[in-house]
Design a protein around this motif. Sequence first.
Motif, PDB file in Angstrom:
ATOM      1  N   TRP A 123       0.822  -1.454  -0.422  1.00 44.34           N
ATOM      2  CA  TRP A 123      -0.250  -0.151  -0.293  1.00 44.34           C
ATOM      3  C   TRP A 123       0.713   0.964   0.221  1.00 44.34           C
ATOM      4  CZ3 TRP A 123      -3.124   2.355   4.995  1.00 44.34           C
ATOM      5  CH2 TRP A 123      -4.098   3.349   4.179  1.00 44.34           C
ATOM      6  N   TYR A 124       0.636   1.822  -1.144  1.00 46.53           N
ATOM      7  CA  TYR A 124       1.385   3.257  -1.307  1.00 46.53           C
ATOM      8  C   TYR A 124       0.706   4.547  -0.312  1.00 46.53           C
ATOM      9  CZ  TYR A 124       4.026   0.459  -5.157  1.00 46.53           C
ATOM     10  OH  TYR A 124       3.972  -0.334  -6.240  1.00 46.53           O
ATOM     11  N   LYS A 125       0.993   4.598   0.822  1.00 45.88           N
ATOM     12  CA  LYS A 125       0.701   5.280   1.507  1.00 45.88           C
ATOM     13  C   LYS A 125       0.399   6.304   1.811  1.00 45.88           C
ATOM     14  CE  LYS A 125      -0.725   5.463   6.156  1.00 45.88           C
ATOM     15  NZ  LYS A 125      -0.509   4.872   8.307  1.00 45.88           N
ATOM     16  N   LYS A 126       1.567   7.528   0.831  1.00 47.85           N
ATOM     17  CA  LYS A 126       2.012   8.583   1.168  1.00 47.85           C
ATOM     18  C   LYS A 126       3.586   9.083   0.783  1.00 47.85           C
ATOM     19  CE  LYS A 126       2.192  12.637   3.005  1.00 47.85           C
ATOM     20  NZ  LYS A 126       2.859  13.942   4.511  1.00 47.85           N
ATOM     21  N   ALA A 127       3.544   9.245  -0.311  1.00 48.42           N
ATOM     22  CA  ALA A 127       4.843   9.335  -1.388  1.00 48.42           C
ATOM     23  C   ALA A 127       5.021  11.569  -0.720  1.00 48.42           C
ATOM     24  CB  ALA A 127       4.591   9.708  -2.879  1.00 48.42           C
ATOM     25  N   GLU A 128       6.102  11.528  -0.467  1.00 49.62           N
ATOM     26  CA  GLU A 128       6.544  12.712  -0.123  1.00 49.62           C
ATOM     27  C   GLU A 128       7.591  13.085  -1.082  1.00 49.62           C
ATOM     28  OE1 GLU A 128       6.233  16.531   1.569  1.00 49.62           O
ATOM     29  OE2 GLU A 128       5.010  14.562   2.565  1.00 49.62           O
ATOM     30  N   VAL A 129       7.442  14.167  -2.114  1.00 49.52           N
ATOM     31  CA  VAL A 129       7.527  14.074  -3.249  1.00 49.52           C
ATOM     32  C   VAL A 129       9.142  16.309  -2.856  1.00 49.52           C
ATOM     33  CG1 VAL A 129       8.036  15.329  -5.751  1.00 49.52           C
ATOM     34  CG2 VAL A 129       6.434  13.477  -4.604  1.00 49.52           C
ATOM     35  N   TYR A 130      10.276  15.772  -2.926  1.00 46.88           N
ATOM     36  CA  TYR A 130      11.265  16.325  -2.454  1.00 46.88           C
ATOM     37  C   TYR A 130      11.011  17.615  -3.783  1.00 46.88           C
ATOM     38  CZ  TYR A 130      10.617  14.452   1.806  1.00 46.88           C
ATOM     39  OH  TYR A 130      10.298  14.042   3.182  1.00 46.88           O
ATOM     40  N   SER A 131      11.527  16.901  -5.097  1.00 49.89           N
ATOM     41  CA  SER A 131      11.965  17.493  -6.290  1.00 49.89           C
ATOM     42  C   SER A 131      11.541  16.173  -7.352  1.00 49.89           C
ATOM     43  CB  SER A 131      13.769  17.240  -6.312  1.00 49.89           C
ATOM     44  OG  SER A 131      14.258  16.399  -6.247  1.00 49.89           O
ATOM     45  N   VAL A 132      10.961  16.808  -8.124  1.00 51.31           N
ATOM     46  CA  VAL A 132      10.102  16.418  -9.405  1.00 51.31           C
ATOM     47  C   VAL A 132      11.530  17.139 -10.838  1.00 51.31           C
ATOM     48  CG1 VAL A 132       8.661  16.162 -11.173  1.00 51.31           C
ATOM     49  CG2 VAL A 132       8.280  16.089  -8.591  1.00 51.31           C
ATOM     50  N   THR A 133      11.857  16.077 -11.905  1.00 50.88           N
ATOM     51  CA  THR A 133      12.748  17.005 -13.092  1.00 50.88           C
ATOM     52  C   THR A 133      11.704  16.529 -14.082  1.00 50.88           C
ATOM     53  OG1 THR A 133      14.177  15.546 -12.743  1.00 50.88           O
ATOM     54  CG2 THR A 133      15.059  17.637 -11.697  1.00 50.88           C
ATOM     55  N   VAL A 134      11.894  16.764 -14.799  1.00 56.50           N
ATOM     56  CA  VAL A 134      10.982  16.189 -16.466  1.00 56.50           C
ATOM     57  C   VAL A 134      12.025  16.017 -17.806  1.00 56.50           C
ATOM     58  CG1 VAL A 134       9.148  15.945 -17.780  1.00 56.50           C
ATOM     59  CG2 VAL A 134       9.060  16.840 -15.303  1.00 56.50           C
ATOM     60  N   ASN A 135      12.314  15.136 -18.268  1.00 56.23           N
ATOM     61  CA  ASN A 135      13.521  15.112 -19.201  1.00 56.23           C
ATOM     62  C   ASN A 135      12.266  14.332 -20.532  1.00 56.23           C
ATOM     63  OD1 ASN A 135      15.328  16.375 -18.558  1.00 56.23           O
ATOM     64  ND2 ASN A 135      15.384  14.427 -17.190  1.00 56.23           N
ATOM     65  N   PHE A 136      12.090  15.392 -21.916  1.00 56.79           N
ATOM     66  CA  PHE A 136      11.648  14.897 -22.577  1.00 56.79           C
ATOM     67  C   PHE A 136      12.291  13.748 -23.892  1.00 56.79           C
ATOM     68  CE2 PHE A 136       8.294  17.633 -20.818  1.00 56.79           C
ATOM     69  CZ  PHE A 136       7.326  16.601 -20.836  1.00 56.79           C
ATOM     70  N   ILE A 137      12.255  12.818 -24.911  1.00 55.32           N
ATOM     71  CA  ILE A 137      12.865  12.137 -25.528  1.00 55.32           C
ATOM     72  C   ILE A 137      11.527  12.162 -27.147  1.00 55.32           C
ATOM     73  CG2 ILE A 137      14.362  10.838 -26.690  1.00 55.32           C
ATOM     74  CD1 ILE A 137      15.755  10.648 -23.613  1.00 55.32           C
ATOM     75  N   GLY A 138      11.756  13.136 -27.809  1.00 55.42           N
ATOM     76  CA  GLY A 138      10.225  12.869 -28.474  1.00 55.42           C
ATOM     77  C   GLY A 138       8.873  12.213 -27.753  1.00 55.42           C
ATOM     78  N   ASN A 139       8.613  11.489 -27.654  1.00 57.57           N
ATOM     79  CA  ASN A 139       7.573  11.233 -27.420  1.00 57.57           C
ATOM     80  C   ASN A 139       7.456  10.506 -25.944  1.00 57.57           C
ATOM     81  OD1 ASN A 139       8.209   8.425 -27.922  1.00 57.57           O
ATOM     82  ND2 ASN A 139       6.046   7.878 -29.158  1.00 57.57           N
ATOM     83  N   THR A 140       8.293  10.474 -25.285  1.00 60.89           N
ATOM     84  CA  THR A 140       8.770   9.742 -23.968  1.00 60.89           C
ATOM     85  C   THR A 140       9.241  11.044 -23.435  1.00 60.89           C
ATOM     86  OG1 THR A 140       9.644   8.288 -25.321  1.00 60.89           O
ATOM     87  CG2 THR A 140      10.203   8.447 -23.087  1.00 60.89           C
ATOM     88  N   ALA A 141       8.397  11.054 -21.872  1.00 62.84           N
ATOM     89  CA  ALA A 141       9.080  11.758 -20.735  1.00 62.84           C
ATOM     90  C   ALA A 141       9.077  10.632 -19.673  1.00 62.84           C
ATOM     91  CB  ALA A 141       7.724  12.893 -20.518  1.00 62.84           C
ATOM     92  N   ILE A 142      10.354  11.525 -19.074  1.00 64.79           N
ATOM     93  CA  ILE A 142      11.253  10.538 -17.851  1.00 64.79           C
ATOM     94  C   ILE A 142      11.438  11.676 -16.985  1.00 64.79           C
ATOM     95  CG2 ILE A 142      13.215   9.648 -17.819  1.00 64.79           C
ATOM     96  CD1 ILE A 142      14.244   9.128 -20.476  1.00 64.79           C
TER      97      ILE A 142
END
Length: 152
Positions: A80-99
């Motif tokens: 059970w993924y009860k809670k995710a505390e997110v501290y940082s997020v980055t997004v990189n795009f390669i064509g139609n793919t997002a990482i």
Amino acid sequence: MRTLIFTILLTVIAAQSVCAQASAREQEILKLSKDKWQWMADKNVAVLGELFHDKSMFIHMGGTWGKQQEIDVIKSGNIWYKKAEVYSVTVNFIGNTAIVLNDIDLEAVVGDNTVINPFMVTEVYINENGQWKMGSLTFSRLLRPVKMRSGS
């Protein structure tokens, strides 16, 4: 001279348009990633089943499996993924793919045990026919101390 000024003006306008589109696409992925954490906490397997690509793979500390097993694990409460505390997020795009990279502390119930682990989570999304699908979700345990307070 007029032609040069006109060309520069059009270039600036086009560049602003491209930045706005990239920003909108990035915001769409960031929202999808954030919503996914909530859907996992809520055990919303109907929505997650639509999000996960049929060929998606899930890499955990205890094993690697595909879409149906991940759905089954969430539905049964084995994880059970009860809670995710997110501290940082980055997004990189390669064509139609997002990482997407998320630095998180994850409070989860695994079996009968509540655990909190620091992870760098890699999410891979593929845009197929105008819709983002998750292709992979990988949890890599970090060596840093946990920042989250239990039950917060």
